[in-house]
Each structure stands twice: as C-alpha cells, then as structure tokens.
Design an enzyme around this catalytic site. Structure first.
Site, PDB file in Angstrom:
ATOM      1  N   GLY A 161      -4.451  -4.507  -4.394  1.00 28.09           N
ATOM      2  CA  GLY A 161      -5.535  -3.633  -4.851  1.00 28.09           C
ATOM      3  C   GLY A 161      -4.986  -2.294  -5.280  1.00 28.09           C
ATOM      4  O   GLY A 161      -4.237  -1.663  -4.549  1.00 28.09           O
ATOM      5  N   HIS A 162      -5.333  -1.894  -6.497  1.00 29.46           N
ATOM      6  CA  HIS A 162      -4.919  -0.579  -7.001  1.00 29.46           C
ATOM      7  C   HIS A 162      -6.155   0.245  -7.252  1.00 29.46           C
ATOM      8  O   HIS A 162      -7.059  -0.212  -7.940  1.00 29.46           O
ATOM      9  CB  HIS A 162      -4.251  -0.702  -8.369  1.00 29.46           C
ATOM     10  CG  HIS A 162      -2.871  -1.207  -8.315  1.00 29.46           C
ATOM     11  ND1 HIS A 162      -2.007  -0.909  -7.303  1.00 29.46           N
ATOM     12  CD2 HIS A 162      -2.194  -1.988  -9.170  1.00 29.46           C
ATOM     13  CE1 HIS A 162      -0.863  -1.494  -7.543  1.00 29.46           C
ATOM     14  NE2 HIS A 162      -0.950  -2.166  -8.662  1.00 29.46           N
ATOM     15  N   GLN A 165       2.160  -6.083  -2.909  1.00 27.89           N
ATOM     16  CA  GLN A 165       2.513  -6.090  -1.487  1.00 27.89           C
ATOM     17  C   GLN A 165       3.813  -5.292  -1.291  1.00 27.89           C
ATOM     18  O   GLN A 165       4.085  -4.399  -2.056  1.00 27.89           O
ATOM     19  CB  GLN A 165       2.623  -7.516  -0.926  1.00 27.89           C
ATOM     20  CG  GLN A 165       1.291  -8.274  -0.862  1.00 27.89           C
ATOM     21  CD  GLN A 165       0.870  -8.886  -2.187  1.00 27.89           C
ATOM     22  OE1 GLN A 165       1.647  -9.553  -2.825  1.00 27.89           O
ATOM     23  NE2 GLN A 165      -0.364  -8.650  -2.592  1.00 27.89           N
ATOM     24  N   LYS A 197       2.669  10.307  -0.813  1.00 33.73           N
ATOM     25  CA  LYS A 197       1.735  10.811   0.213  1.00 33.73           C
ATOM     26  C   LYS A 197       2.394  11.780   1.205  1.00 33.73           C
ATOM     27  O   LYS A 197       2.048  11.803   2.385  1.00 33.73           O
ATOM     28  CB  LYS A 197       1.057   9.639   0.929  1.00 33.73           C
ATOM     29  CG  LYS A 197       0.243   8.770  -0.052  1.00 33.73           C
ATOM     30  CD  LYS A 197      -0.549   7.683   0.618  1.00 33.73           C
ATOM     31  CE  LYS A 197      -1.973   8.070   0.881  1.00 33.73           C
ATOM     32  NZ  LYS A 197      -2.857   6.920   1.162  1.00 33.73           N
ATOM     33  N   LEU A 198       3.327  12.577   0.694  1.00 37.50           N
ATOM     34  CA  LEU A 198       3.983  13.576   1.546  1.00 37.50           C
ATOM     35  C   LEU A 198       2.944  14.555   2.117  1.00 37.50           C
ATOM     36  O   LEU A 198       3.049  14.994   3.270  1.00 37.50           O
ATOM     37  CB  LEU A 198       5.044  14.334   0.732  1.00 37.50           C
ATOM     38  CG  LEU A 198       5.824  15.392   1.487  1.00 37.50           C
ATOM     39  CD1 LEU A 198       6.715  14.771   2.559  1.00 37.50           C
ATOM     40  CD2 LEU A 198       6.675  16.249   0.549  1.00 37.50           C
ATOM     41  N   ARG A 207       3.304 -29.485  -4.892  1.00 38.56           N
ATOM     42  CA  ARG A 207       3.211 -30.060  -6.248  1.00 38.56           C
ATOM     43  C   ARG A 207       1.877 -30.751  -6.504  1.00 38.56           C
ATOM     44  O   ARG A 207       1.790 -31.739  -7.214  1.00 38.56           O
ATOM     45  CB  ARG A 207       4.399 -31.000  -6.513  1.00 38.56           C
ATOM     46  CG  ARG A 207       5.703 -30.201  -6.581  1.00 38.56           C
ATOM     47  CD  ARG A 207       6.901 -31.016  -6.336  1.00 38.56           C
ATOM     48  NE  ARG A 207       6.934 -31.486  -4.971  1.00 38.56           N
ATOM     49  CZ  ARG A 207       7.899 -32.248  -4.461  1.00 38.56           C
ATOM     50  NH1 ARG A 207       8.890 -32.629  -5.225  1.00 38.56           N
ATOM     51  NH2 ARG A 207       7.866 -32.634  -3.208  1.00 38.56           N
ATOM     52  N   LYS A 258       1.850   2.447  -5.012  1.00 33.16           N
ATOM     53  CA  LYS A 258       2.634   2.059  -6.188  1.00 33.16           C
ATOM     54  C   LYS A 258       1.852   2.253  -7.482  1.00 33.16           C
ATOM     55  O   LYS A 258       2.435   2.576  -8.497  1.00 33.16           O
ATOM     56  CB  LYS A 258       3.030   0.568  -6.101  1.00 33.16           C
ATOM     57  CG  LYS A 258       3.995   0.243  -4.978  1.00 33.16           C
ATOM     58  CD  LYS A 258       4.386  -1.219  -5.009  1.00 33.16           C
ATOM     59  CE  LYS A 258       3.345  -2.179  -4.560  1.00 33.16           C
ATOM     60  NZ  LYS A 258       2.962  -2.135  -3.145  1.00 33.16           N
ATOM     61  N   GLY A 259       0.515   2.036  -7.402  1.00 31.05           N
ATOM     62  CA  GLY A 259      -0.322   2.090  -8.615  1.00 31.05           C
ATOM     63  C   GLY A 259      -0.115   3.385  -9.381  1.00 31.05           C
ATOM     64  O   GLY A 259       0.098   3.367 -10.583  1.00 31.05           O
ATOM     65  N   LYS A 260      -0.142   4.481  -8.671  1.00 28.10           N
ATOM     66  CA  LYS A 260       0.011   5.774  -9.330  1.00 28.10           C
ATOM     67  C   LYS A 260       1.399   5.899  -9.975  1.00 28.10           C
ATOM     68  O   LYS A 260       1.527   6.418 -11.075  1.00 28.10           O
ATOM     69  CB  LYS A 260      -0.184   6.894  -8.298  1.00 28.10           C
ATOM     70  CG  LYS A 260       0.035   8.257  -8.893  1.00 28.10           C
ATOM     71  CD  LYS A 260      -0.136   9.356  -7.902  1.00 28.10           C
ATOM     72  CE  LYS A 260       0.552  10.593  -8.449  1.00 28.10           C
ATOM     73  NZ  LYS A 260       0.507  11.710  -7.528  1.00 28.10           N
ATOM     74  N   ARG A 303      -6.176   0.669   8.065  1.00 30.60           N
ATOM     75  CA  ARG A 303      -4.745   0.331   8.140  1.00 30.60           C
ATOM     76  C   ARG A 303      -4.160   0.868   9.438  1.00 30.60           C
ATOM     77  O   ARG A 303      -4.538   1.956   9.895  1.00 30.60           O
ATOM     78  CB  ARG A 303      -3.996   0.925   6.946  1.00 30.60           C
ATOM     79  CG  ARG A 303      -4.447   0.329   5.639  1.00 30.60           C
ATOM     80  CD  ARG A 303      -3.684   0.942   4.453  1.00 30.60           C
ATOM     81  NE  ARG A 303      -4.199   0.416   3.198  1.00 30.60           N
ATOM     82  CZ  ARG A 303      -4.372   1.141   2.094  1.00 30.60           C
ATOM     83  NH1 ARG A 303      -4.052   2.417   2.071  1.00 30.60           N
ATOM     84  NH2 ARG A 303      -4.833   0.568   0.997  1.00 30.60           N
ATOM     85  N   ASP A 351       0.815  -1.226   0.000  1.00 32.85           N
ATOM     86  CA  ASP A 351       0.000   0.000   0.000  1.00 32.85           C
ATOM     87  C   ASP A 351       0.847   1.275   0.000  1.00 32.85           C
ATOM     88  O   ASP A 351       0.486   2.269   0.619  1.00 32.85           O
ATOM     89  CB  ASP A 351      -0.968   0.026   1.209  1.00 32.85           C
ATOM     90  CG  ASP A 351      -1.777  -1.249   1.304  1.00 32.85           C
ATOM     91  OD1 ASP A 351      -2.268  -1.700   0.263  1.00 32.85           O
ATOM     92  OD2 ASP A 351      -1.891  -1.805   2.411  1.00 32.85           O
ATOM     93  N   ARG A 411     -10.344  -2.852   5.392  1.00 33.64           N
ATOM     94  CA  ARG A 411      -9.920  -2.774   6.805  1.00 33.64           C
ATOM     95  C   ARG A 411      -9.154  -1.474   7.059  1.00 33.64           C
ATOM     96  O   ARG A 411      -8.371  -1.046   6.209  1.00 33.64           O
ATOM     97  CB  ARG A 411      -8.970  -3.946   7.131  1.00 33.64           C
ATOM     98  CG  ARG A 411      -9.636  -5.293   7.147  1.00 33.64           C
ATOM     99  CD  ARG A 411      -8.646  -6.398   7.460  1.00 33.64           C
ATOM    100  NE  ARG A 411      -7.749  -6.669   6.354  1.00 33.64           N
ATOM    101  CZ  ARG A 411      -6.782  -7.590   6.384  1.00 33.64           C
ATOM    102  NH1 ARG A 411      -6.570  -8.295   7.477  1.00 33.64           N
ATOM    103  NH2 ARG A 411      -6.017  -7.786   5.334  1.00 33.64           N
TER     104      ARG A 411
HETATM  105  P1  IMP Z   1      -2.434 -12.835   2.158  1.00 33.12           P
HETATM  106  O1  IMP Z   1      -1.507 -12.259   1.145  1.00 33.12           O
HETATM  107  O2  IMP Z   1      -3.887 -12.627   1.836  1.00 33.12           O
HETATM  108  O3  IMP Z   1      -2.109 -14.264   2.492  1.00 33.12           O
HETATM  109  O4  IMP Z   1      -2.215 -12.025   3.536  1.00 33.12           O
HETATM  110  C1  IMP Z   1      -1.000 -12.090   4.280  1.00 33.12           C
HETATM  111  C2  IMP Z   1      -0.672 -10.744   4.876  1.00 33.12           C
HETATM  112  O5  IMP Z   1      -0.297  -9.835   3.857  1.00 33.12           O
HETATM  113  C3  IMP Z   1      -1.825 -10.078   5.622  1.00 33.12           C
HETATM  114  O6  IMP Z   1      -1.312  -9.346   6.701  1.00 33.12           O
HETATM  115  C4  IMP Z   1      -2.403  -9.116   4.589  1.00 33.12           C
HETATM  116  O7  IMP Z   1      -3.088  -8.040   5.178  1.00 33.12           O
HETATM  117  C5  IMP Z   1      -1.130  -8.673   3.906  1.00 33.12           C
HETATM  118  N1  IMP Z   1      -1.350  -8.253   2.501  1.00 33.12           N
HETATM  119  C6  IMP Z   1      -1.575  -9.028   1.439  1.00 33.12           C
HETATM  120  N2  IMP Z   1      -1.694  -8.293   0.323  1.00 33.12           N
HETATM  121  C7  IMP Z   1      -1.517  -7.018   0.680  1.00 33.12           C
HETATM  122  C8  IMP Z   1      -1.481  -5.792  -0.051  1.00 33.12           C
HETATM  123  O8  IMP Z   1      -1.620  -5.734  -1.283  1.00 33.12           O
HETATM  124  N3  IMP Z   1      -1.235  -4.684   0.691  1.00 33.12           N
HETATM  125  C9  IMP Z   1      -1.043  -4.720   2.016  1.00 33.12           C
HETATM  126  N4  IMP Z   1      -1.053  -5.837   2.740  1.00 33.12           N
HETATM  127  C10 IMP Z   1      -1.288  -6.979   2.073  1.00 33.12           C
END
Ligand code: IMP
Length: 378
Positions: A40-41, A182, A289-290, A134, A16-18, A263, A13, A261
């Site tokens: 998510g972007h 991530q 996000k300065l 596997r 990065k999308g931008k 953050r 988060d 959720r």
């Molecule tokens: P999972 O990737 O759904 O297995 O989640 C594992 C951990 O990574 C959890 O703490 C999620 O909240 C976090 N997480 C997974 N994807 C993202 C993302 O794109 N941004 C922020 N946290 C993420």
C-alpha cells in the site's frame, strides 16, 4: 536498458512510495516485480490522500507503470484502482505482464482463514502456492472464456488493453525504476520465515520478476526508516511495548495502509539493515521519517544481540529469543530544516552512527511526508 532498484531494508512500510516518486524523474517506466495488493502506497494528489496497492506511485506523474510477471493480481481490485485514478483525472498508462498470476476467489477464501502469520488476507500466499504447484491461473488466461469465471473474464476484457509482454517492452527502454514491495525481512527465503510474505522481495528478484538480466541493474537503493516497524506476527527484537513504542506509533502514524492495523514499533536495528545491505547489494541508503524521532530525550540504536551469554553483531538465521544490545544517543528537538548542515548535531550524530554500523552511505533523508521534505547529504 539500465535500471535502478529500490528496496525496503526492514519489514516493509519504509515509506518507499515517496522515494520512488523522488527517483522517478527522467525514467521511461516504473515497474514492480513481486507481490500484489498486500502493498500500500499513500499518495497525496491536490491535498487529497489516496492509497495505491498494485500500481506504482509513478502513475501520478503520468509515467508508464509495469506490473511484472512476478506479481499476483486480483483483476477486480486492479480495476477498482484504475477507476479510482480515472476519478482523479489520471488515465493510467499500464502494462500488465501476461505471465503474472491471477488471485482467484478460492485463493482469497483460503487466505481469509489465516490466523498464524497475520497476512493481509489478499490471497497472496495461496496464489503463489498454486503458482508453485503449477495449477495457477495467469493474466493471459483472463482472456480465455473457458479458463475463468464470467466475473474474471469480464474483468479480463476491461484489462485487455493493458495486457502484454513486460520483458520485451522494458528491453526497448532506456531508464527504468524498479520498485520493491514489502521489505527484506519479509522475503520468503531471507526474511523471518515462516512469518514472511510468499515472494522474493529482495533486489535480485527484480530480474526474474520482470524478465530482465542482472547486467541491467545499475544501482540498488535501500530505504530504511529511522526506527523499525512491523505489521503481522513474527519476531521483532527491538520492539517497544511501553510509552516510547506508543509515541513512535502516534507520531509516525504507524497504521497499515492496506489493513489499517496498528504497526508494532521499535528502535532502529542495525543488524537488520546491515543484513539488508548485504542481501540486496545496496549502493546507497535513504533514511526516512527522521522527524518522528524529534523530541525524544534519548534515542537508542541496536548494535548487537545477546542470548544465553552469546553476543552477535551479524543477523542470526532465527531471531527468536535474541535480546537487543543498545547504544544510547542524545536526542534532538527538530529535524525539519532546509539543509543537512542545519540539522541538530545530535541528529547528524545519529545518522553517522547508523552509517558506520551498516557500512553504507546515507545519501538522503526524509523529514516529512511532503515531496520537498528531503535533505540531500553533501
Ligand atoms: P501476505 O503478504 O498478505 O501473505 O502477509 C504476510 C506477512 O507480510 C504479514 O505479516 C503481513 O502483515 C506482511 N506484509 C505483507 N505486505 C506488507 C506490506 O506491504 N508492508 C508490511 N507488511 C506486509
């Protein structure tokens, strides 16, 4: 083929999308190498907000988007995303690698029971488990009636036109932008294990997750927020629980794009970003996000950790129990200006402080969600 890799330096988060959108000018394709719809972007098209989970935001510019073999894909959800784009008048130009793994219903059901990690419940972990065991199903199997449920076979038929060999296609291109999902601290090896995602999120993983060689990577750009956030469970030394944390969450609209959720928010942690710089081989840093820090009297930067009388300035392998040591800097009122030189001197001081702690140049700053709210560093 030459590639630029964009990675997140914190817990995901990092906006990065931008920046992917910004760096995508002149490339033949934007590619992803790991993860799935846990990412998510948020993209803004004609004033409307849309959230993409599988497909890189480059799709909005009409660019070819590659979903690499290192990804995990829920075919019904990917089809929903394609339909959503079509509804917007965007016909996506996709290439889904045939070796990417498929998230099955059983894997989704298993992830739904998670309570320890705080996953996104998209089946990501169980899918990578089956891959390593596997016993996984791959995208190519979607085209085989005997391998998958009718539902998945049907989805496979609709996705058939996009399925192919990503490595081969990339090999024939000139310039590619690779987008990490991530962040470094969620990498399965280098993050805060076990509170991590189940893939390698770091730049080195772009090679195995796309079938390209290390020599193709020309540049690694690290993206970091001007403060820190985390969703899900796990250690977070600079987390703020009081009014300052709330202010960051409200001003920064820090609610998950995938799960909604709230953050967890905290001050900038230089140990984390210095670590990300080393693990990813980052050549340049972008600070996003300065503007969220505008209006604070004082801003803090974590410069060290302390525990039981011991002080460290490099990230320890386990973050549990370490307390942040802060340097306090004067705040500023407004960073939404037209050029770097016009930034308040306190904001420039903050940027230079981060640069000196992390040891890499900040080449660009983002001061708002719009495409043009970017300041280039002279
Ligand atoms: P999972 O990737 O759904 O297995 O989640 C594992 C951990 O990574 C959890 O703490 C999620 O909240 C976090 N997480 C997974 N994807 C993202 C993302 O794109 N941004 C922020 N946290 C993420």
């Amino acid at each position: 083929m030459k590639a630029t890799v964009i990675v997140g330096c914190q817990f995901g988060d990092e906006a990065k999308g931008k920046m992917v959108d910004y760096f995508a000018g002149g490339v033949d394709a934007v590619a992803r190498f790991q993860g799935g719809n846990n990412a998510g972007h948020t993209v803004i098209v004609e004033g409307k907000k849309y959230v993409l989970h599988f497909i890189p935001s480059g799709v909005v510019r009409g660019l070819k988007c590659v979903l690499g073999n290192g990804m995990v894909i829920e075919p019904r959800k990917l089809l929903e995303e394609i339909e959503m784009l079509r509804g917007l008048g965007i016909e996506p130009d996709l290439l889904i690698d045939q070796k990417a793994h498929v998230i099955t219903q059983e894997e989704l059901d298993k992830d739904a029971k998670d309570s320890k990690i705080g996953t996104t419940k998209k089946g990501i972990g169980p899918c990578y488990e089956d891959k390593a065991a596997r016993t996984g199903i791959r995208v190519m199997d979607l085209l085989d009636k005997g391998m998958v449920s009718d539902d998945y076979y049907g989805a496979g038929q609709k996705l058939k036109q996009y399925i192919g060999d990503a490595s081969l296609a990339l090999f024939g291109m000139k310039k590619v932008l690779i987008e990490g999902a991530q962040g470094t601290m969620l990498d399965i090896d280098h993050g805060t294990y076990p509170f991590v995602t189940s893939s390698h999120t770091v730049a080195g993983s772009a090679c195995s997750g796309l079938g390209i060689g290390p020599g193709t990577i020309e540049k690694v750009v690290g993206i970091t927020k001007a403060y820190t956030t985390r969703v899900g469970n796990g250690p977070f030394p600079t987390e703020l629980e009081g009014a300052d944390g709330e202010k960051l969450r409200e001003k920064g609209k820090e609610f998950g794009a995938t799960t909604g959720r709230p953050r967890r928010c905290g001050w900038f942690d230089a140990l984390i970003v210095k670590y990300a710089m080393r693990i990813n081989g980052i050549n340049e840093l972008v600070l996003t996000k300065l503007d969220v820090l505008d209006g604070f009297d004082k801003v803090k930067v974590c410069v060290a950790y302390e525990k039981d009388g011991e002080r460290v300035e490099d990230l320890p392998p386990n973050l549990d129990g370490w307390k942040p040591v802060y340097d306090e800097l004067p705040g500023w009122e407004n960073s939404k200006v037209a050029s770097y030189e016009e930034l308040p001197k306190e904001a420039r001081g903050y940027i230079e402080k981060i640069e000196s702690l992390v040891g890499v140049k900040i080449t660009m700053l983002s001061t708002g969600p719009a495409r043009d709210e970017v300041l280039k560093r002279p």
